[in-house]
Write an enzyme that holds these catalytic residues in place. Structure first.
Site, PDB file in Angstrom:
ATOM      1  N   ALA A 167       2.492 -55.015 -33.163  1.00  0.00           N
ATOM      2  CA  ALA A 167       3.267 -56.249 -32.952  1.00  0.00           C
ATOM      3  C   ALA A 167       2.311 -57.428 -32.738  1.00  0.00           C
ATOM      4  O   ALA A 167       2.479 -58.501 -33.334  1.00  0.00           O
ATOM      5  CB  ALA A 167       4.210 -56.080 -31.759  1.00  0.00           C
ATOM      6  N   GLY A 180       0.149 -45.840 -31.017  1.00  0.00           N
ATOM      7  CA  GLY A 180       0.898 -47.090 -30.973  1.00  0.00           C
ATOM      8  C   GLY A 180       2.377 -46.783 -31.174  1.00  0.00           C
ATOM      9  O   GLY A 180       2.749 -45.993 -32.061  1.00  0.00           O
ATOM     10  N   ALA A 181       3.212 -47.421 -30.344  1.00  0.00           N
ATOM     11  CA  ALA A 181       4.638 -47.080 -30.308  1.00  0.00           C
ATOM     12  C   ALA A 181       5.319 -47.130 -31.676  1.00  0.00           C
ATOM     13  O   ALA A 181       6.097 -46.235 -32.025  1.00  0.00           O
ATOM     14  CB  ALA A 181       5.341 -48.014 -29.332  1.00  0.00           C
ATOM     15  N   CYS A 213      -6.033 -53.243 -26.063  1.00  0.00           N
ATOM     16  CA  CYS A 213      -5.611 -52.064 -26.823  1.00  0.00           C
ATOM     17  C   CYS A 213      -5.297 -52.422 -28.279  1.00  0.00           C
ATOM     18  O   CYS A 213      -5.814 -53.410 -28.805  1.00  0.00           O
ATOM     19  CB  CYS A 213      -4.427 -51.389 -26.133  1.00  0.00           C
ATOM     20  N   ASP A 270       4.922 -50.451 -24.818  1.00  0.00           N
ATOM     21  CA  ASP A 270       5.459 -49.134 -25.157  1.00  0.00           C
ATOM     22  C   ASP A 270       6.892 -49.022 -24.692  1.00  0.00           C
ATOM     23  O   ASP A 270       7.696 -48.363 -25.330  1.00  0.00           O
ATOM     24  CB  ASP A 270       4.590 -48.040 -24.529  1.00  0.00           C
ATOM     25  N   LYS A 275      12.415 -50.991 -27.933  1.00  0.00           N
ATOM     26  CA  LYS A 275      11.578 -50.227 -26.989  1.00  0.00           C
ATOM     27  C   LYS A 275      12.190 -50.187 -25.588  1.00  0.00           C
ATOM     28  O   LYS A 275      11.569 -49.700 -24.646  1.00  0.00           O
ATOM     29  CB  LYS A 275      10.177 -50.832 -26.928  1.00  0.00           C
ATOM     30  N   ARG A 323       5.018 -37.668 -26.600  1.00  0.00           N
ATOM     31  CA  ARG A 323       4.472 -38.752 -25.780  1.00  0.00           C
ATOM     32  C   ARG A 323       5.616 -39.226 -24.879  1.00  0.00           C
ATOM     33  O   ARG A 323       6.562 -39.835 -25.366  1.00  0.00           O
ATOM     34  CB  ARG A 323       3.992 -39.946 -26.644  1.00  0.00           C
ATOM     35  N   SER A 355      -1.981 -53.073 -30.750  1.00  0.00           N
ATOM     36  CA  SER A 355      -0.538 -53.175 -30.913  1.00  0.00           C
ATOM     37  C   SER A 355      -0.257 -53.779 -32.281  1.00  0.00           C
ATOM     38  O   SER A 355      -0.759 -54.860 -32.601  1.00  0.00           O
ATOM     39  CB  SER A 355       0.047 -54.070 -29.806  1.00  0.00           C
TER      40      SER A 355
HETATM   41  C1  RUB Z   1      -0.955 -48.057 -27.613  1.00  0.00           C
HETATM   42  C2  RUB Z   1      -0.404 -49.201 -26.821  1.00  0.00           C
HETATM   43  C3  RUB Z   1       0.192 -50.346 -27.590  1.00  0.00           C
HETATM   44  C4  RUB Z   1       1.716 -50.155 -27.673  1.00  0.00           C
HETATM   45  C5  RUB Z   1       2.368 -51.112 -28.625  1.00  0.00           C
HETATM   46  O1  RUB Z   1      -1.218 -46.922 -26.787  1.00  0.00           O
HETATM   47  O2  RUB Z   1      -0.362 -49.208 -25.612  1.00  0.00           O
HETATM   48  O3  RUB Z   1      -0.060 -51.569 -26.984  1.00  0.00           O
HETATM   49  O4  RUB Z   1       2.008 -48.832 -28.106  1.00  0.00           O
HETATM   50  O5  RUB Z   1       2.035 -50.795 -29.951  1.00  0.00           O
HETATM   51  P1  RUB Z   1      -1.621 -45.526 -27.451  1.00  0.00           P
HETATM   52  P2  RUB Z   1       2.881 -51.334 -31.175  1.00  0.00           P
HETATM   53  O6  RUB Z   1      -2.837 -45.798 -28.304  1.00  0.00           O
HETATM   54  O7  RUB Z   1      -1.898 -44.633 -26.301  1.00  0.00           O
HETATM   55  O8  RUB Z   1      -0.472 -45.049 -28.294  1.00  0.00           O
HETATM   56  O9  RUB Z   1       2.988 -52.819 -31.036  1.00  0.00           O
HETATM   57  O10 RUB Z   1       2.040 -50.907 -32.359  1.00  0.00           O
HETATM   58  O11 RUB Z   1       4.213 -50.676 -31.159  1.00  0.00           O
END
Ligand code: RUB
Length: 292
Positions: A119, A20-21, A115, A184, A220, A52, A117
């Protein structure tokens, strides 16, 4: 040569132990603090940035810290100061998104997400804390099933949670009031890069006339997209999809896809709810240092 702390952060990020980003950016910035001198700082920035490729929140942070530290005489103190400052920016952006986004969650609604996230889960948990009642449908996000992290987190927060395979999203989309996903990367065109399958979800939401929203920090934004470069899309190991595929079968495993701005109704950011077409100007206003 990067030290043990950085090597560990690099492999945890690359192998998705940290995913997650937002979690990735914070882990990278924490590791950056272990740099011993300016030369090592530059090496670490390059190394972590490559862990990444589709993670501008991390890249922007590494560049932000490196740029500011190079302006100061006192290396060690300024490194800690600027790294903590960026980490704090990420955390407070997330809190703002949770607060602002929770207002968009309508009582007794159904929401689909994809997925995991932070957020999105922050928005939903904040809405629940405000005593809103709603139900969430979580797509599993093959091949690595990050949807399970989301489902566990929401259910343990008392939110009514359904878990579906990715290919069932079309079956339930007509029952939804909102689709809410994370990001991301945000691009200069107002497109959103997120976990593979997001753009397909946006197409079916459009077709079903269901509102499609994104929860994302403006941090982002990827400045390379202002110069006409496309956001790089990470392609991961085939074995994540199929451990031992038959001979002559090539397995492809792109981690992310691009959702066009025209399919997106709104983006919840730390600066308020925006049209995707306003991302570029708002990012310029709020984060002028991001310009190359
Ligand atoms: C995670 C993903 C999430 C974004 C946003 O992909 O696609 O939707 O990263 O995350 P991976 P956040 O598991 O491949 O990293 O809102 O936590 O920044």
């Amino acid at each position: 040569m990067a030290g043990k702390i950085v090597q560990k952060a690099y492999s945890d990020i690359k192998n998705l132990k940290i995913q997650g980003a937002t979690n990735i950016a914070i882990a990278a910035l924490e590791a950056l603090k272990s740099a011993k001198d300016r030369r090592q700082l530059s090496e670490i920035v390059l190394l972590l940035s490559s862990a990444r490729p589709t993670e501008p929140l991390m890249r922007n942070g590494l560049r932000y810290v490196a740029f500011n530290v190079h302006q100061h005489y006192d290396f060690k103190n300024s490194l800690g100061f600027w790294a903590d400052k960026y980490i704090q920016m990420c955390k407070s952006a997330l809190e703002r998104i949770a607060e602002i986004g929770s207002k968009r969650i309508v009582n007794n609604s159904k929401i689909m997400t994809h997925c995991h996230s932070t957020a999105v889960t922050s928005v939903l948990k904040k809405a629940k804390d405000k005593y809103k009642e709603f139900e969430v449908y979580v797509c599993e996000a093959r091949p690595l099933f990050q949807g399970r992290i989301t489902a566990k987190e929401l259910a343990s927060h008392g939110i009514k949670t359904n878990y579906i395979v990715d290919s069932a999203k079309g079956t339930y989309i007509n029952d939804m009031d909102l689709v809410l996903v994370g990001a991301d990367a945000l691009t200069a065109e107002g497109n959103v890069v997120n976990k593979i399958g997001t753009s397909e979800l946006a197409y079916i939401a459009k077709e079903a006339d269901v509102e499609f929203g994104v929860a994302s920090e403006l941090l982002k934004f990827d400045p390379v997209t202002e110069q006409g470069y496309l956001e790089p899309i990470e392609e991961r190991e085939p074995k994540e999809v199929w451990e031992r595929p038959p001979k002559r079968v090539k397995v492809r495993n792109p981690a992310f896809d691009v959702t066009k701005a025209d399919l997106i109704d709104f983006v919840v950011t730390e600066e308020g709810v925006l049209s995707p077409h306003n991302i570029l100007s708002m990012t310029h206003d709020k984060y002028p240092w991001m310009k190359r």
